[in-house]
Design a protein around this motif. Structure first.
Motif, PDB file in Angstrom:
ATOM      1  N   THR A 138      53.580  29.948 -33.119  1.00  0.00           N
ATOM      2  CA  THR A 138      52.419  30.708 -32.658  1.00  0.00           C
ATOM      3  C   THR A 138      52.330  32.031 -33.409  1.00  0.00           C
ATOM      4  OG1 THR A 138      52.581  29.731 -30.460  1.00  0.00           O
ATOM      5  CG2 THR A 138      51.290  31.761 -30.663  1.00  0.00           C
TER       6      THR A 138
ATOM      7  N   ASN B 285      44.409  26.595 -27.700  1.00  0.00           N
ATOM      8  CA  ASN B 285      45.476  27.547 -28.022  1.00  0.00           C
ATOM      9  C   ASN B 285      44.946  28.624 -28.953  1.00  0.00           C
ATOM     10  OD1 ASN B 285      47.602  26.234 -26.606  1.00  0.00           O
ATOM     11  ND2 ASN B 285      47.765  24.729 -28.260  1.00  0.00           N
TER      12      ASN B 285
ATOM     13  N   SER C 273      41.778  30.831 -24.072  1.00  0.00           N
ATOM     14  CA  SER C 273      42.073  29.422 -23.791  1.00  0.00           C
ATOM     15  C   SER C 273      41.270  28.919 -22.598  1.00  0.00           C
ATOM     16  CB  SER C 273      43.572  29.267 -23.520  1.00  0.00           C
ATOM     17  OG  SER C 273      43.877  27.916 -23.285  1.00  0.00           O
TER      18      SER C 273
END
Length: 794
Positions: A555, A345, A366
């Motif tokens: 995130t 991630n 990723s």
């Protein structure tokens, strides 16, 4: 026998018959050697033959042999580093044997321009090669090496074993020298005691020639490294300690051979074999000490380098040594990637300059593979480890040449300085004594010249420094102070000024009281703060991160960290700013200097987190112990909030500089060095990387959060900062011990030189003095360093 039959190949030295190929006014044994000569000549590398005579090896026929290197999965297992553009491979080259080999292998870039760097490890017979894999490949590199006579040994069965090639040559040499020494001593006893029975008179020549036979493998095999080293250094027009050692060995052998050949005496074969045996024994102990130190200096040993492991949506700090294949890891901004793995991630911008020397960050997304040794720049990323940490790799990384390229190299070790004067002194005494005896009794002149070279062999001097410094490095490591090498330990004794960082160095990160002042903040604010701080490794960021209660992981869409100023981040359409008041444009208040992190969300100022600083225990005593011997200074990136306190806390007139950016610290050190000051910088290894590298001796303090800092020359456990004066004092005593050892060695030499210069040197005197000096010096340094170590109480 005709001339053609006696010709040697110009490249490899093998006999040329029956296929003598003559070209370029030279003889070659085969077309392969001729081709190698042509390759070197065409690329202006023909001085390869000037370093050694016939240094090459006949290149083997290899067509199709390395076709397996076309397979990507095999190359992936062999290379140490691969970012898609640059690959680094470490190859074992059995044929490496001399200075010519080192020279040609470190100039591979002249044969293949896509090779950017190659570095030889002579004791291990390996070469590390860095090349552009977009323009060449491993197969081409291996074929190039083979074509010039340096075929690498590649075994896919044991390539995962880091120690598959163990150089046992030193052990073999010690065995040969020890065996010869023991036998020569037994054969010398009748001569020592002047036994005159009929069997001695009858068999005396046999005994002497047996001693000669035992000495041959000692001189031409066991002692060959000293001759090679002396010859190599003479070609550079310099002097080192191996020159008088090589002279002494050669003189012992030649004079002893002449004596027994003309029945002039029994020679000095006992002293010769004993000298080589003790020298090699000292080298072995030194090598074992360094190997032991390299293990102790491994990051698993001196402090638990922490990495954040994610398991069941929770975060926990674990030691790097506890990482297992399959573990999910969080890597924050400026943190080192500890293991090879897969990026899961986040968007990675990885700085591999510590590995490749290239400063341009590599972009990864990723699913891409990422490698140990890179440093993440930007927001945090999550990765899955592919394997556990290889300790030797991290230790090798710390010692990598790329880290020391910018470090000043003007420092000369004590042994370097002594070696030059000693060599000149020995040759001067030998020459003057010979001239005097030429006037008094010419028949004794040659005797005296050789006797001086024999007795003045500096074996004790050669052993004093590695034994003393090696023991001190080990003892310091046991007490939480880890120096990279002997040079760093010697530099510790030549410091004029000590400069301290404040935050994270003088202050204690885990004992700070934090209060919030400003508008009330919601759980959403705390979520934004927690996830923004999650990416940073600045000491204040880590304290505030742990101060805030656990929140949901979010995130981070964009992240920037400005060293010494603050953080910008974008999370779910929220633009977050954290840092100094000037960085976030906080409302102007009356001058109230304090350590604080200001918070702004979407251009709306919220408030600040105020840090009440706790200083490390013993810091005040530390400064008072150092103030009489060193110039002291404090450089801080914080504001002047604690200036009044520090002025009371620290010795008077200690320079205090605040609001110092990383480049300001570096420039301050440069300015002091321009004034001929030798600088020691002590920092936390984060914002201080440039200053640590610029200083003559950079010491990084380690605590709970540990970020790899290749700029430093030493790492000190934060708990033991107050012991710094004791470490410095111990280093000074170590240098004093070495100097006393030199004096003892000098006294031995004076006694021996008296007998040598006056023409009275007997084999029994040399046999006693030479090993006695070596054994006593080793014993003295061992006892003294043990005593010094006991004085440092943790």
């Amino acid at each position: 026998m005709n001339t053609q039959e006696t010709q040697q190949c110009y490249h490899c030295g093998d006999p040329c018959q029956p296929t003598d190929i003559e070209a370029y006014d030279k003889h070659f044994c085969c077309h392969g050697c001729k081709t190698v000569y042509e390759i070197f000549s065409e690329n202006n590398l023909s001085c390869y033959y000037d370093l050694e005579d016939t240094p090459g090896q006949t290149p083997p026929e290899i067509e199709g042999k390395y076709d397996f290197l076309d397979q990507a999965e095999i190359v992936e297992k062999l290379v140490e580093f691969n970012d898609g553009e640059t690959q680094i491979v470490n190859l074992y080259i059995p044929h490496i044997h001399c200075s010519s080999c080192i020279w040609i292998l470190e100039n591979l870039n002249k044969l293949n321009p896509h090779i950017s760097n190659s570095q030889v490890n002579f004791p291990k017979k390996t070469v590390q090669i860095q090349y552009n894999c977009a323009k060449t490949n491993l197969k081409a590199v291996v074929n190039l090496l083979t074509s010039i006579g340096y075929e690498p040994y590649i075994s896919l069965e044991d390539m995962d074993k880091p120690d598959r090639k163990i150089d046992r040559s030193l052990i073999y040499k010690i065995g040969v020298a020890g065996f010869a020494f023991g036998n020569v001593m037994f054969l010398s006893f009748p001569e020592y005691f002047e036994v005159s029975e009929f069997w001695l008179d009858q068999y005396k020549p046999v005994f002497r020639w047996l001693m000669f036979a035992f000495s041959l493998p000692v001189v031409f095999y066991a002692a060959q490294d000293y001759f090679k080293s002396a010859f190599s250094i003479l070609k550079t027009k310099q002097l080192n300690i191996d020159i008088p050692i090589a002279l002494g060995i050669a003189t012992l052998f030649i004079r002893s051979t002449v004596e027994i050949s003309f029945s002039l005496g029994s020679g000095f074969f006992d002293s010769l074999t004993g000298l080589v045996f003790f020298l090699l024994l000292g080298k072995f102990v030194q090598q074992k000490t360094y190997n032991f130190l390299s293990f102790e200096r491994d990051y698993k040993s001196y402090f638990p380098i922490a990495v954040t492991k994610i398991e069941n949506k929770t975060e926990a700090n674990i030691k790097v040594s506890d990482i297992k294949a399959g573990d999910k890891l969080l890597i924050r901004n400026a943190e080192l990637i500890p293991v090879d793995g897969i990026l899961m991630n986040g968007e990675a911008h990885i700085d591999y300059s510590f590995v490749t020397g290239e400063e341009k960050p590599v972009h990864k997304t990723s699913g891409d593979k990422i490698f140990a040794g890179g440093k993440q720049v930007g927001s945090s990323i999550e990765m899955t480890a592919e394997k556990s940490v290889e300790q030797s790799y991290l230790t090798q990384l710390w010692s990598n040449k790329a880290f020391t390229n910018q470090k000043p190299e003007h420092y000369q070790t004590l042994l370097d300085k002594i070696s030059k004067h000693f060599t000149v002194g020995v040759l001067s005494i030998a020459s003057v004594s010979t001239l005097i005896w030429l006037l008094i009794n010419p028949s004794m002149a040659l005797n005296v010249f050789t006797a001086v070279l024999i007795i003045a062999c500096p074996c004790a001097i050669a052993l004093a420094t590695p034994f003393t410094m090696g023991n001190l490095l080990r003892l310091f490591g046991q007490k939480g102070f880890y120096l990279k090498d002997i040079k760093s330990l010697e530099q510790l004794t030549s410091i004029d000024q000590i400069i301290f960082d404040k935050t994270g160095t003088l202050t204690q990160n885990n004992a700070t009281e934090i209060t919030y002042e400003g508008k009330s903040i919601t759980n959403d604010d705390k979520n934004l703060l927690k996830n923004t701080l999650r990416n940073s490794n600045h000491p204040l960021s880590r304290q505030l991160y742990h101060f805030l209660h656990s929140q949901d992981i979010m995130t981070v869409d964009d992240y920037e960290e400005h060293l010494g100023q603050g953080i910008k981040a974008r999370i779910n359409n929220h633009n977050v700013k954290l840092g100094s008041s000037s960085f976030v444009n906080a409302p102007q208040e009356s001058e109230n200097f304090e350590t604080a992190v200001h918070y702004k969300n979407n251009e709306q100022y919220k408030g600040k987190f105020v840090f009440k600083t706790t200083y490390r225990q013993g810091v005040q005593d530390l400064f008072h112990q150092l103030k009489n011997e060193y110039n002291l200074a404090v450089l801080s990136g914080d504001n002047k909030g604690e200036k009044a306190f520090l002025e009371r806390f620290l010795p008077s007139k200690t320079p205090l500089y605040f609001n110092q950016k990383p480049e300001d610290k570096l420039n301050y050190i440069k300015a002091q060095q321009d004034k001929k000051q030798k600088i020691m910088m002590i920092g936390d290894g984060l914002n201080d990387a440039g200053a640590l590298k610029q200083s003559d001796l950079g010491i990084a303090l380690s605590e709970n959060i540990n970020v790899f800092s290749p700029a430093c020359d030493a790492i000190l456990d934060a708990k033991h900062l107050s012991l710094l004066p004791k470490f410095i004092h111990a280093a000074h005593r170590g240098i004093k011990t070495i100097k006393i050892s030199f004096v003892l060695s000098f006294l031995y030499n004076v006694i021996g030189l008296y007998f040598a210069v006056t023409g009275q040197l007997e084999p029994v005197i040399a046999a006693i003095l030479m090993p006695l000096s070596s054994i006593s010096i080793v014993g003295f340094t061992t006892v003294m360093t043990h005593f010094i170590g006991k004085k440092i109480k943790v």
